[in-house]
Scaffold this motif. Structure first.
Motif, PDB file in Angstrom:
ATOM      1  N   GLY A 106     -30.176  -1.545 -33.323  1.00  0.00           N
ATOM      2  CA  GLY A 106     -29.303  -0.931 -34.323  1.00  0.00           C
ATOM      3  C   GLY A 106     -29.178  -1.782 -35.557  1.00  0.00           C
ATOM      4  N   PRO A 107     -30.282  -2.136 -36.206  1.00  0.00           N
ATOM      5  CA  PRO A 107     -30.234  -3.122 -37.290  1.00  0.00           C
ATOM      6  C   PRO A 107     -29.458  -2.638 -38.512  1.00  0.00           C
ATOM      7  CG  PRO A 107     -32.376  -2.053 -37.235  1.00  0.00           C
ATOM      8  CD  PRO A 107     -31.640  -1.600 -36.012  1.00  0.00           C
ATOM      9  N   PHE A 108     -28.524  -3.458 -38.955  1.00  0.00           N
ATOM     10  CA  PHE A 108     -27.771  -3.222 -40.183  1.00  0.00           C
ATOM     11  C   PHE A 108     -28.501  -3.965 -41.291  1.00  0.00           C
ATOM     12  CE2 PHE A 108     -23.609  -4.318 -42.569  1.00  0.00           C
ATOM     13  CZ  PHE A 108     -23.788  -3.252 -43.428  1.00  0.00           C
ATOM     14  N   VAL A 121     -33.050   1.906 -31.606  1.00  0.00           N
ATOM     15  CA  VAL A 121     -31.969   2.568 -32.327  1.00  0.00           C
ATOM     16  C   VAL A 121     -31.656   3.909 -31.681  1.00  0.00           C
ATOM     17  CG1 VAL A 121     -33.504   3.753 -33.945  1.00  0.00           C
ATOM     18  CG2 VAL A 121     -31.194   3.114 -34.680  1.00  0.00           C
ATOM     19  N   SER A 122     -30.453   4.417 -31.947  1.00  0.00           N
ATOM     20  CA  SER A 122     -30.078   5.766 -31.538  1.00  0.00           C
ATOM     21  C   SER A 122     -30.240   6.718 -32.716  1.00  0.00           C
ATOM     22  CB  SER A 122     -28.630   5.796 -31.049  1.00  0.00           C
ATOM     23  OG  SER A 122     -28.154   7.134 -30.963  1.00  0.00           O
ATOM     24  N   GLU A 123     -30.710   7.908 -32.424  1.00  0.00           N
ATOM     25  CA  GLU A 123     -30.892   8.910 -33.472  1.00  0.00           C
ATOM     26  C   GLU A 123     -29.558   9.371 -34.052  1.00  0.00           C
ATOM     27  OE1 GLU A 123     -32.929  13.335 -33.956  1.00  0.00           O
ATOM     28  OE2 GLU A 123     -33.554  12.015 -32.314  1.00  0.00           O
ATOM     29  N   VAL A 180     -36.439   5.106 -29.848  1.00  0.00           N
ATOM     30  CA  VAL A 180     -35.322   5.925 -30.305  1.00  0.00           C
ATOM     31  C   VAL A 180     -34.725   6.694 -29.128  1.00  0.00           C
ATOM     32  CG1 VAL A 180     -34.580   7.774 -31.860  1.00  0.00           C
ATOM     33  CG2 VAL A 180     -36.375   6.180 -32.587  1.00  0.00           C
ATOM     34  N   TRP A 181     -33.408   6.638 -28.998  1.00  0.00           N
ATOM     35  CA  TRP A 181     -32.684   7.404 -27.991  1.00  0.00           C
ATOM     36  C   TRP A 181     -31.710   8.349 -28.689  1.00  0.00           C
ATOM     37  CZ3 TRP A 181     -35.087   3.031 -26.990  1.00  0.00           C
ATOM     38  CH2 TRP A 181     -35.654   2.851 -25.723  1.00  0.00           C
ATOM     39  N   PRO A 201     -27.176   4.671 -18.509  1.00  0.00           N
ATOM     40  CA  PRO A 201     -28.624   4.723 -18.217  1.00  0.00           C
ATOM     41  C   PRO A 201     -29.491   4.518 -19.443  1.00  0.00           C
ATOM     42  CG  PRO A 201     -27.470   6.480 -17.066  1.00  0.00           C
ATOM     43  CD  PRO A 201     -26.456   5.833 -17.968  1.00  0.00           C
ATOM     44  N   GLU A 202     -29.115   5.126 -20.571  1.00  0.00           N
ATOM     45  CA  GLU A 202     -29.917   4.961 -21.783  1.00  0.00           C
ATOM     46  C   GLU A 202     -29.893   3.514 -22.264  1.00  0.00           C
ATOM     47  OE1 GLU A 202     -28.421   9.232 -21.754  1.00  0.00           O
ATOM     48  OE2 GLU A 202     -27.641   7.238 -21.269  1.00  0.00           O
TER      49      GLU A 202
END
Length: 291
Positions: free
Chosen positions: A167-169, A231-233, A259-260, A275-276
């Motif tokens: 999750g890069p800022f 990262v998450s979508e 991507v999740w 789980p993710e």
């Protein structure tokens, strides 16, 4: 370049943090873990459990050897200074110093170091890599290709094996896209966090032009080592993470993206419960093992 003639600057040349060693002997390969907290919060102590878990889950690559590590990697979690008491440049300085500590004090070859960054720590990972690449280009210009030294003891510090960012800022300009829209449902960077945390960017960095220059997503990716972006979508930094992946690939960087869906910011840290999170953690550890 910082002077080393004052007490304050001497303190700035001190590396602090937590070093996690899994066995009686140090591991050959090491993870440099950079914690997140939007540059406002975070510390090495609070990251010890999850960082240790990553070092342990990297087991497998070196099984069968005699170093009694079973492939586990030691982890160094350096402290870095926070805003608003300090500047973003101070955090970058502290992380660079921690990297040099591993190389010159602990004797670890750069190719045996993997950088791992969480949220704003992911931004620091990319900023460090860009600074190393810029230093290499400047070194090449001064010395010329024929005089370039190849061992890591040269005056130019070599690149690590690669960088993993969760999750890069990496975009410090005015919030837009997912950074504005997804605060409605992101469990970590929600509306309250957004309202309290985002205004400091203008305070610390100043005008728009300065914020663009400070943002690693708009920096030069030429010469960077492989990157793994997880990262998450549906999290706030999705757009900037994807932009960074696109720009890095266009400039020749080997980029792997995981991507999740429907996950919050830095959901990877929830791997013991979600789980993710476990899938993403295994994804990153496998990427590290391959290097």
């Amino acid at each position: 370049r910082r002077s080393t003639t004052t007490k304050q600057s001497n303190a700035e040349m001190t590396v602090t943090g937590k070093y996690i060693q899994h066995a009686s002997q140090p591991s050959k390969k090491v993870i440099l873990w950079i914690y997140g907290g939007a540059f406002l919060a975070g510390d090495s102590t609070g990251n010890m459990g999850i960082a240790e878990k990553m070092g342990m889950l990297c087991a497998g690559e070196e099984k069968g050897n005699n170093d009694n590590q079973n492939g586990m990697r030691d982890v160094f979690i350096p402290d870095h200074r926070l805003v608003p008491e300090h500047h973003l440049d101070d955090a970058i300085h502290d992380i660079a110093l921690a990297y040099e500590y591993l190389i010159f004090k602990r004797g670890i070859h750069p190719a045996d170091i993997t950088l791992v960054g969480v949220s704003s720590g992911g931004g620091l990972v990319v900023l460090l890599l860009q600074a190393l690449a810029e230093a290499q280009r400047a070194f090449d210009e001064r010395k010329g290709d024929n005089e370039r030294e190849n061992d890591y003891g040269s005056s130019c510090v070599q690149m690590p094996a690669g960088g993993v960012v969760m999750g890069p800022f990496v975009d410090y300009t005015e919030p837009k896209g997912s950074m504005k829209e997804y605060i409605k449902h992101d469990l970590i960077v929600n509306e309250s966090v957004y309202d309290e945390g985002i205004p400091y960017l203008e305070q610390v960095l100043g005008c728009h032009e300065n914020r663009v220059r400070a943002s690693p997503v708009y920096g030069n990716f030429d010469g960077l080592p492989p990157l793994c972006i997880c990262v998450s979508e549906h999290e706030v930094v999705y757009d900037q993470a994807m932009l960074m992946a696109k720009r890095a690939k266009e400039q020749g960087v080997d980029v792997t993206v995981g991507v999740w869906k429907y996950m919050c910011h830095v959901f990877q840290l929830l791997c013991p419960f979600v789980p993710e999170g476990k899938e993403s953690f295994d994804f990153m550890c496998e990427w590290i093992r391959e290097r």
